[in-house]
Enzyme design. Structure first.
Site, PDB file in Angstrom:
ATOM      1  N   VAL A 214      50.254  33.533  43.446  1.00  0.00           N
ATOM      2  CA  VAL A 214      51.159  34.613  43.045  1.00  0.00           C
ATOM      3  C   VAL A 214      50.827  35.954  43.689  1.00  0.00           C
ATOM      4  CG1 VAL A 214      51.667  33.501  40.826  1.00  0.00           C
ATOM      5  CG2 VAL A 214      49.843  35.230  40.959  1.00  0.00           C
TER       6      VAL A 214
ATOM      7  N   TYR B  57      39.320  43.339  35.016  1.00  0.00           N
ATOM      8  CA  TYR B  57      40.258  42.710  34.077  1.00  0.00           C
ATOM      9  C   TYR B  57      40.942  43.779  33.216  1.00  0.00           C
ATOM     10  CZ  TYR B  57      42.108  39.412  30.637  1.00  0.00           C
ATOM     11  OH  TYR B  57      42.942  38.691  29.822  1.00  0.00           O
TER      12      TYR B  57
ATOM     13  N   LYS C 109      44.990  44.735  33.236  1.00  0.00           N
ATOM     14  CA  LYS C 109      45.848  44.557  32.066  1.00  0.00           C
ATOM     15  C   LYS C 109      46.467  45.886  31.611  1.00  0.00           C
ATOM     16  CE  LYS C 109      45.491  40.146  31.948  1.00  0.00           C
ATOM     17  NZ  LYS C 109      46.651  39.328  32.324  1.00  0.00           N
TER      18      LYS C 109
END
Length: 254
Positions: free
Chosen positions: A62, A154, A158
């Protein structure tokens, strides 16, 4: 039959949340679901698990534009339209302080978790528009709503998905494209096993116990908890909801 007749695409589709959502979508009447994943082995397992349903299985990274365009094009060719785009693919990176965090790992996390969402909307919006609109669902995290030490990539990724979600909601609205994000607390699946072991190698169970104590409802989420929210956002019951951060965390952020 919450999404009877709808066609969906799920990235990270062979993982815990993705596969559980695909199963639920079929149970609730989806006409077809494209399972997109980077893992050949995962796709094979998903194929066996979803046997008998109108599922399409596509190997793709992706974070690469040509591969995102490919899975959107293949889904459109197979189904004729896309009604639901669940941008669920994500990687956790490693657990290390910022001063020790490997640059290549940081780039990987941002590439999948942020660029992957951006590319999904870039190439997915025109497909959704052709069918008169639809729902884009982004898997974020409670890590997008607060900080956590030692997982800088991370957490940053997010937080970034919220910005993309809100921008997508504004840009998609004229074409009846709704965009929302889901923010789970720790989910009882492979990713959390990796993070638990990263925080305390060899003592992951103790880490899990500590996280569990921070959740008022006293347990981790399971994959179905997240799939149920994805179902709601995919269905017409959420037809006036866009630009929202949907928290599924057992009270973790209360």
């Amino acid at each position: 039959m919450e999404i009877k007749g709808k066609f969906a695409v799920i990235t990270g589709g062979s993982g815990g949340i993705g596969l559980e959502t695909a199963k639920l979508f079929f149970k609730e009447g989806a006409a077809g679901v494209a399972i997109v994943d980077y893992s050949k082995e995962g796709l094979q397992e998903a194929k066996e698990s979803l046997m008998g349903n109108n599922a399409l299985f596509i190997e793709a990274d992706v974070s690469k534009a040509e591969e995102v365009k490919k899975f959107i094009d293949e889904s459109m060719k197979a189904f004729g339209r896309i009604d639901v785009l669940f941008l669920n693919a994500g990687v956790e990176g490693v657990v290390k302080p910022m001063i020790e965090y490997p640059e290549e790992k940081f780039d990987q996390v941002i590439g999948v978790n942020v660029k992957g969402v951006w590319l999904g909307m870039k190439y997915g919006f025109p497909a959704l528009k052709q069918g008169g609109g639809g729902s884009v669902i982004i898997t974020s995290s409670v890590a997008g709503l607060r900080g956590t030490a030692q997982v800088s990539a991370y957490v940053a990724s997010k937080h970034a998905t919220i910005g993309l979600m809100r921008t997508g909601a504004l840009e998609g609205a004229p074409d009846n494209i709704r965009v929302n994000s889901i923010h789970p607390s720790p989910v009882d699946n492979r990713m959390m096993r990796s993070l638990e072991d990263g925080f305390a190698p060899g003592a992951g169970e103790a880490v899990k116990e500590g996280f569990t104590k921070m959740i008022p409802l006293g347990r981790y989420a399971d994959n179905d908890d997240i799939a149920q929210m994805a179902l709601f956002l995919a269905s017409d019951r959420s037809k006036f909801i866009t630009g929202a951060t949907m928290v599924v965390d057992g009270g973790f952020t209360a």
